[in-house]
Design a protein around this motif. Structure first.
Motif, mmCIF file in Angstrom:
data_model
loop_
_atom_site.group_PDB
_atom_site.id
_atom_site.type_symbol
_atom_site.label_atom_id
_atom_site.label_comp_id
_atom_site.label_asym_id
_atom_site.label_seq_id
_atom_site.Cartn_x
_atom_site.Cartn_y
_atom_site.Cartn_z
ATOM 1 N N ASN A 63 -58.013 -8.666 -17.706
ATOM 2 C CA ASN A 63 -56.841 -7.809 -17.824
ATOM 3 C C ASN A 63 -56.370 -7.617 -19.257
ATOM 4 O O ASN A 63 -55.213 -7.303 -19.480
ATOM 5 C CB ASN A 63 -55.694 -8.385 -17.002
ATOM 6 C CG ASN A 63 -55.930 -8.228 -15.536
ATOM 7 O OD1 ASN A 63 -56.619 -7.321 -15.122
ATOM 8 N ND2 ASN A 63 -55.376 -9.106 -14.750
ATOM 9 N N ASP A 118 -57.969 -12.682 -9.740
ATOM 10 C CA ASP A 118 -57.835 -11.737 -10.844
ATOM 11 C C ASP A 118 -57.917 -12.516 -12.150
ATOM 12 O O ASP A 118 -56.899 -12.945 -12.672
ATOM 13 C CB ASP A 118 -56.505 -11.007 -10.740
ATOM 14 C CG ASP A 118 -56.395 -9.836 -11.697
ATOM 15 O OD1 ASP A 118 -57.429 -9.439 -12.264
ATOM 16 O OD2 ASP A 118 -55.289 -9.331 -11.857
ATOM 17 N N TYR A 134 -59.974 -5.777 -5.194
ATOM 18 C CA TYR A 134 -58.966 -5.457 -4.190
ATOM 19 C C TYR A 134 -57.907 -4.607 -4.884
ATOM 20 O O TYR A 134 -57.637 -4.812 -6.066
ATOM 21 C CB TYR A 134 -58.334 -6.730 -3.609
ATOM 22 C CG TYR A 134 -57.655 -6.478 -2.295
ATOM 23 C CD1 TYR A 134 -58.395 -6.324 -1.132
ATOM 24 C CD2 TYR A 134 -56.275 -6.383 -2.211
ATOM 25 C CE1 TYR A 134 -57.782 -6.081 0.075
ATOM 26 C CE2 TYR A 134 -55.650 -6.147 -1.008
ATOM 27 C CZ TYR A 134 -56.410 -5.997 0.135
ATOM 28 O OH TYR A 134 -55.796 -5.755 1.331
ATOM 29 N N ARG A 177 -54.754 -3.315 -6.643
ATOM 30 C CA ARG A 177 -53.660 -3.999 -7.330
ATOM 31 C C ARG A 177 -52.702 -2.956 -7.893
ATOM 32 O O ARG A 177 -53.045 -1.774 -7.986
ATOM 33 C CB ARG A 177 -54.209 -4.851 -8.466
ATOM 34 C CG ARG A 177 -55.024 -6.030 -7.975
ATOM 35 C CD ARG A 177 -55.579 -6.825 -9.162
ATOM 36 N NE ARG A 177 -56.206 -8.054 -8.735
ATOM 37 C CZ ARG A 177 -57.399 -8.151 -8.169
ATOM 38 N NH1 ARG A 177 -58.104 -7.072 -7.943
ATOM 39 N NH2 ARG A 177 -57.882 -9.316 -7.823
ATOM 40 N N THR A 198 -58.660 -12.968 -2.869
ATOM 41 C CA THR A 198 -59.153 -12.340 -4.086
ATOM 42 C C THR A 198 -58.571 -13.046 -5.293
ATOM 43 O O THR A 198 -57.552 -13.728 -5.199
ATOM 44 C CB THR A 198 -58.800 -10.835 -4.096
ATOM 45 O OG1 THR A 198 -59.398 -10.229 -5.235
ATOM 46 C CG2 THR A 198 -57.317 -10.607 -4.111
ATOM 47 N N HIS A 211 -60.232 -3.272 1.239
ATOM 48 C CA HIS A 211 -59.005 -3.102 2.013
ATOM 49 C C HIS A 211 -59.283 -2.345 3.308
ATOM 50 O O HIS A 211 -58.818 -2.746 4.387
ATOM 51 C CB HIS A 211 -57.964 -2.368 1.169
ATOM 52 C CG HIS A 211 -56.714 -2.050 1.894
ATOM 53 N ND1 HIS A 211 -55.762 -3.000 2.178
ATOM 54 C CD2 HIS A 211 -56.264 -0.881 2.411
ATOM 55 C CE1 HIS A 211 -54.770 -2.430 2.842
ATOM 56 N NE2 HIS A 211 -55.050 -1.145 2.989
ATOM 57 N N ASN A 222 -51.821 -2.442 -10.952
ATOM 58 C CA ASN A 222 -52.348 -1.794 -12.155
ATOM 59 C C ASN A 222 -53.658 -1.046 -11.911
ATOM 60 O O ASN A 222 -54.141 -0.348 -12.786
ATOM 61 C CB ASN A 222 -52.526 -2.812 -13.283
ATOM 62 C CG ASN A 222 -53.508 -3.912 -12.919
ATOM 63 O OD1 ASN A 222 -53.739 -4.176 -11.747
ATOM 64 N ND2 ASN A 222 -54.053 -4.564 -13.910
#
Length: 69
Positions: free
Chosen positions: A50, A45, A13, A15, A43, A26, A17
């Protein structure tokens, strides 16, 4: 008439970043809502995705593996 409800579960989805990541999810939710469907997206993360630190990734995966045993 009852409104249809749809829950979309996706690890992708947009974000802050990565604004283009999962843009199709979306857009799909938006199109469903435009068609009168109550479409929601959930969703996640995962934190190890990351980071560029391989030791943190390995540590997180070992922790995850040990949770199941």
């Amino acid at each position: 008439m009852r409104i249809k409800t749809v829950l979309i579960v996706s690890h992708m989805y947009p974000r802050i970043n990565h604004p283009a990541g999962g843009i199709f999810v979306h857009e799909q939710a938006k199109a469903l809502r435009d068609a009168g469907v109550d479409a929601r997206v959930i969703t996640g993360d995962p934190f190890w995705i990351n980071t560029l630190n391989p030791l943190r990734i390995i540590s997180a995966l070992k922790h995850w593996w040990n949770l199941g045993n």
